[in-house]
Design a protein around this motif. Structure first.
Motif, PDB file in Angstrom:
ATOM      1  N   CYS A  86       3.279  -6.756  -2.580  1.00 32.34           N
ATOM      2  CA  CYS A  86       3.274  -5.314  -2.284  1.00 32.34           C
ATOM      3  C   CYS A  86       2.460  -4.542  -3.317  1.00 32.34           C
ATOM      4  O   CYS A  86       1.642  -3.679  -2.971  1.00 32.34           O
ATOM      5  CB  CYS A  86       4.709  -4.784  -2.243  1.00 32.34           C
ATOM      6  SG  CYS A  86       5.740  -5.493  -0.938  1.00 32.34           S
TER       7      CYS A  86
ATOM      8  N   TYR B 114      -5.318  -0.473  -2.272  1.00 32.57           N
ATOM      9  CA  TYR B 114      -5.361   0.645  -1.323  1.00 32.57           C
ATOM     10  C   TYR B 114      -5.531   1.966  -2.072  1.00 32.57           C
ATOM     11  O   TYR B 114      -6.347   2.825  -1.675  1.00 32.57           O
ATOM     12  CB  TYR B 114      -4.067   0.655  -0.508  1.00 32.57           C
ATOM     13  CG  TYR B 114      -3.955   1.805   0.478  1.00 32.57           C
ATOM     14  CD1 TYR B 114      -4.450   1.692   1.775  1.00 32.57           C
ATOM     15  CD2 TYR B 114      -3.348   3.013   0.104  1.00 32.57           C
ATOM     16  CE1 TYR B 114      -4.343   2.734   2.679  1.00 32.57           C
ATOM     17  CE2 TYR B 114      -3.242   4.067   1.004  1.00 32.57           C
ATOM     18  CZ  TYR B 114      -3.732   3.924   2.277  1.00 32.57           C
ATOM     19  OH  TYR B 114      -3.626   4.963   3.165  1.00 32.57           O
TER      20      TYR B 114
ATOM     21  N   LEU C 236       1.402   4.014   0.734  1.00 31.02           N
ATOM     22  CA  LEU C 236       0.505   3.718   1.853  1.00 31.02           C
ATOM     23  C   LEU C 236       0.545   4.800   2.932  1.00 31.02           C
ATOM     24  O   LEU C 236      -0.310   4.818   3.828  1.00 31.02           O
ATOM     25  CB  LEU C 236       0.874   2.373   2.478  1.00 31.02           C
ATOM     26  CG  LEU C 236       0.569   1.133   1.630  1.00 31.02           C
ATOM     27  CD1 LEU C 236       1.213  -0.089   2.245  1.00 31.02           C
ATOM     28  CD2 LEU C 236      -0.925   0.923   1.482  1.00 31.02           C
TER      29      LEU C 236
ATOM     30  N   THR D 283       2.798  -3.602  10.297  1.00 34.08           N
ATOM     31  CA  THR D 283       2.703  -4.897   9.631  1.00 34.08           C
ATOM     32  C   THR D 283       1.258  -5.303   9.366  1.00 34.08           C
ATOM     33  O   THR D 283       0.990  -6.421   8.933  1.00 34.08           O
ATOM     34  CB  THR D 283       3.401  -5.994  10.464  1.00 34.08           C
ATOM     35  OG1 THR D 283       2.891  -5.985  11.791  1.00 34.08           O
ATOM     36  CG2 THR D 283       4.903  -5.769  10.491  1.00 34.08           C
ATOM     37  N   GLU D 284       0.315  -4.364   9.599  1.00 27.62           N
ATOM     38  CA  GLU D 284      -1.047  -4.581   9.098  1.00 27.62           C
ATOM     39  C   GLU D 284      -1.045  -4.608   7.571  1.00 27.62           C
ATOM     40  O   GLU D 284      -1.934  -5.183   6.950  1.00 27.62           O
ATOM     41  CB  GLU D 284      -1.979  -3.465   9.598  1.00 27.62           C
ATOM     42  CG  GLU D 284      -2.221  -3.463  11.098  1.00 27.62           C
ATOM     43  CD  GLU D 284      -3.013  -4.673  11.556  1.00 27.62           C
ATOM     44  OE1 GLU D 284      -3.972  -5.054  10.861  1.00 27.62           O
ATOM     45  OE2 GLU D 284      -2.650  -5.246  12.599  1.00 27.62           O
ATOM     46  N   HIS D 285      -0.061  -3.969   6.987  1.00 28.08           N
ATOM     47  CA  HIS D 285       0.156  -4.006   5.542  1.00 28.08           C
ATOM     48  C   HIS D 285       1.496  -4.682   5.289  1.00 28.08           C
ATOM     49  O   HIS D 285       2.414  -4.595   6.107  1.00 28.08           O
ATOM     50  CB  HIS D 285       0.147  -2.601   4.952  1.00 28.08           C
ATOM     51  CG  HIS D 285      -1.164  -1.889   5.118  1.00 28.08           C
ATOM     52  ND1 HIS D 285      -2.233  -2.111   4.280  1.00 28.08           N
ATOM     53  CD2 HIS D 285      -1.584  -0.971   6.023  1.00 28.08           C
ATOM     54  CE1 HIS D 285      -3.258  -1.353   4.656  1.00 28.08           C
ATOM     55  NE2 HIS D 285      -2.895  -0.658   5.717  1.00 28.08           N
ATOM     56  N   CYS D 286       1.633  -5.334   4.126  1.00 27.41           N
ATOM     57  CA  CYS D 286       2.815  -6.163   3.901  1.00 27.41           C
ATOM     58  C   CYS D 286       4.058  -5.440   3.406  1.00 27.41           C
ATOM     59  O   CYS D 286       5.158  -5.969   3.569  1.00 27.41           O
ATOM     60  CB  CYS D 286       2.464  -7.310   2.959  1.00 27.41           C
ATOM     61  SG  CYS D 286       2.252  -6.839   1.208  1.00 27.41           S
TER      62      CYS D 286
ATOM     63  N   GLY E 208       1.605   2.584   6.077  1.00 27.74           N
ATOM     64  CA  GLY E 208       2.618   1.686   5.558  1.00 27.74           C
ATOM     65  C   GLY E 208       3.687   1.273   6.543  1.00 27.74           C
ATOM     66  O   GLY E 208       4.477   0.368   6.253  1.00 27.74           O
TER      67      GLY E 208
ATOM     68  N   GLU F 235      -1.472  -5.256  -3.038  1.00 32.58           N
ATOM     69  CA  GLU F 235      -2.091  -4.615  -1.883  1.00 32.58           C
ATOM     70  C   GLU F 235      -2.130  -3.100  -2.047  1.00 32.58           C
ATOM     71  O   GLU F 235      -3.138  -2.447  -1.725  1.00 32.58           O
ATOM     72  CB  GLU F 235      -1.330  -4.980  -0.607  1.00 32.58           C
ATOM     73  CG  GLU F 235      -1.959  -4.386   0.643  1.00 32.58           C
ATOM     74  CD  GLU F 235      -1.270  -4.852   1.918  1.00 32.58           C
ATOM     75  OE1 GLU F 235      -0.847  -3.986   2.699  1.00 32.58           O
ATOM     76  OE2 GLU F 235      -1.160  -6.073   2.126  1.00 32.58           O
ATOM     77  N   THR F 236      -1.062  -2.529  -2.573  1.00 32.47           N
ATOM     78  CA  THR F 236      -0.979  -1.076  -2.713  1.00 32.47           C
ATOM     79  C   THR F 236      -1.915  -0.568  -3.800  1.00 32.47           C
ATOM     80  O   THR F 236      -2.507   0.508  -3.666  1.00 32.47           O
ATOM     81  CB  THR F 236       0.475  -0.663  -2.991  1.00 32.47           C
ATOM     82  OG1 THR F 236       1.300  -1.140  -1.924  1.00 32.47           O
ATOM     83  CG2 THR F 236       0.607   0.847  -3.097  1.00 32.47           C
TER      84      THR F 236
ATOM     85  N   CYS G 298       5.918   1.162  -2.424  1.00 33.10           N
ATOM     86  CA  CYS G 298       4.583   0.840  -1.930  1.00 33.10           C
ATOM     87  C   CYS G 298       4.389   1.354  -0.512  1.00 33.10           C
ATOM     88  O   CYS G 298       3.322   1.879  -0.170  1.00 33.10           O
ATOM     89  CB  CYS G 298       4.360  -0.668  -1.981  1.00 33.10           C
ATOM     90  SG  CYS G 298       4.109  -1.330  -3.639  1.00 33.10           S
ATOM     91  N   ARG G 299       5.411   1.193   0.313  1.00 33.02           N
ATOM     92  CA  ARG G 299       5.322   1.718   1.671  1.00 33.02           C
ATOM     93  C   ARG G 299       5.053   3.218   1.635  1.00 33.02           C
ATOM     94  O   ARG G 299       4.227   3.745   2.407  1.00 33.02           O
ATOM     95  CB  ARG G 299       6.645   1.429   2.413  1.00 33.02           C
ATOM     96  CG  ARG G 299       6.584   1.355   3.919  1.00 33.02           C
ATOM     97  CD  ARG G 299       6.280   2.657   4.627  1.00 33.02           C
ATOM     98  NE  ARG G 299       7.078   3.764   4.147  1.00 33.02           N
ATOM     99  CZ  ARG G 299       6.683   5.024   4.201  1.00 33.02           C
ATOM    100  NH1 ARG G 299       5.492   5.349   4.686  1.00 33.02           N
ATOM    101  NH2 ARG G 299       7.455   5.989   3.742  1.00 33.02           N
TER     102      ARG G 299
END
Length: 390
Positions: free
Chosen positions: A264, A271, A345, A352-355, A349, A267-268, A341-342
């Protein structure tokens, strides 16, 4: 000389504290996760499908029963290596780590620790090869935090046992060829190897899950199942049997969520560097930098906690309370990071394109199973006060 830039996911250079073999294990499983798990896991989660096609590959890498002796077809890894396996698998998805954890710590371990030599030779090599899948039957429909109150029972009938009852929230249940089932007997709680196809033994998959969707979760039912004496685990009686298995599994769980948090966070961070608002990337704002810095701090603390726990395990001095502290801290760390993180995003966020949303949903199960957060807090509380508040 200018300072060497630090690795954002390893700020204290914990990798330098690992042996060559431990680093090799981590790199091998990381490669498997990157190449085989990550390309498919979002789709598996969306469809509610466990990727059974990965089982032979996990077996080939020695990830099933990885810390058990080589004489039974296992890899003979140390505790830290097993922890790193869990971390890298859960960087992919909690469901993948759960599969390996249940197979290794909750099924193969009790056969090794509590079984006869005949049982070890019969089952462990096939389980290490991924040809026999196991599940662990302890939790029951009426409640999981009080296993001593189990209703499932086994009564002696000649040379056999007659098993009746039900188990709930069983990972791998409908995949399994055998179930390690704990039941009340006249001599206390005992463990039995219940084989698929035994009359009266059925498994029913749990659907409509919003968590661990890339994992098989089942209910098990036992209606006068006749189990031979040869399938009883002879070397343990009482709750110490299943609780000993859970200590092994919880140890792996202290490492796993670190991988979810790193996924997480990584990726964040990327982003945030590329998402431009008001003429600058959001990573240039103090608000986002403080959040990312706090994530890095919490990941670092969790890494140090699990590494020391692993060293204690490999010395043979690890205590269940120490496992509870790390499970409580590290899963709480990961679920908080996934949710944060969600949020960073934004609207992106929630897919599920992002984890992060997938990890956040999975961690809702991880924070509950094998001892809820509250149970682990009370275990630590009992240790520091000497008073049992259960």
């Amino acid at each position: 000389m200018p300072a060497t830039p630090l690795n954002p996911t390893d700020l204290y250079d914990i990798r330098s504290m690992l042996s060559d073999e431990e680093r090799m294990v981590q790199d091998t499983v990381a490669r498997f996760t990157d190449e085989r798990v990550l390309p498919i896991i979002g789709d598996c989660f969306d469809k509610g499908r466990f990727p059974t096609e990965l089982i032979p590959e996990m077996a080939e890498l020695g990830l099933l029963g990885s810390s058990l002796p080589v004489e039974y077809g296992c890899a003979g890894m140390n505790g830290v290596s097993y922890g790193l396996v869990c971390q890298e698998l859960e960087r992919g998805d909690s469901g993948i780590r759960s599969f390996a954890s249940v197979q290794s710590s909750l099924c193969m371990y009790p056969i090794y620790a509590y079984g006869s030599e005949e049982q070890r030779k019969r089952w462990l090599p096939e389980m290490a090869a991924g040809k026999v899948i196991g599940c662990f039957g302890l939790t029951e429909p009426h409640g999981g935090s009080d296993p001593a109150n189990m209703k499932t029972n086994a009564k002696k009938d000649g040379a056999d046992w007659i098993l009746n009852g039900a188990k709930m929230w069983i990972t791998n249940g409908n995949l399994a060829h055998i179930a390690i089932v704990w039941a009340q007997t006249d001599e206390g709680i005992q463990g039995f190897i219940v084989e698929k196809g035994m009359p009266g033994f059925t498994a029913q998959e749990v659907h409509k899950k919003m968590s661990l969707r890339a994992s098989v979760t089942s209910a098990l039912f036992f209606d006068n199942v006749r189990v031979p004496e040869a399938n009883r685990l002879p070397n343990v009686k009482g709750l110490k049997g299943p609780l000993g298995c859970l200590t092994q599994a919880r140890y792996g769980i202290t490492w796993g969520p670190i991988g979810a948090a790193i996924a997480c966070f990584t990726e964040t961070t990327e982003y945030a560097k590329n998402r431009t608002l008001f003429q600058r990337p959001i990573a240039a704002t103090q608000a986002v930098q403080i959040k990312l810095a706090d994530m890095a701090r919490r990941i670092t603390l969790a890494q140090l906690l699990s590494l020391q726990l692993g060293r204690l395990k490999d010395k043979g001095v690890m205590q269940p309370t120490q496992v509870s502290l790390a499970k409580w801290n590290n899963v709480r760390m990961a679920i908080d990071i996934a949710r944060e993180c969600r949020d960073i995003l934004g609207g992106a966020g929630i897919t599920t394109e992002h984890c992060p949303i997938r990890h956040a949903l999975n961690l809702e199960s991880v924070i509950t199973y094998e001892g809820t957060e509250t149970v682990h807090q009370l275990v630590v509380g009992r240790e520091v006060t000497g008073i049992n508040a259960f």
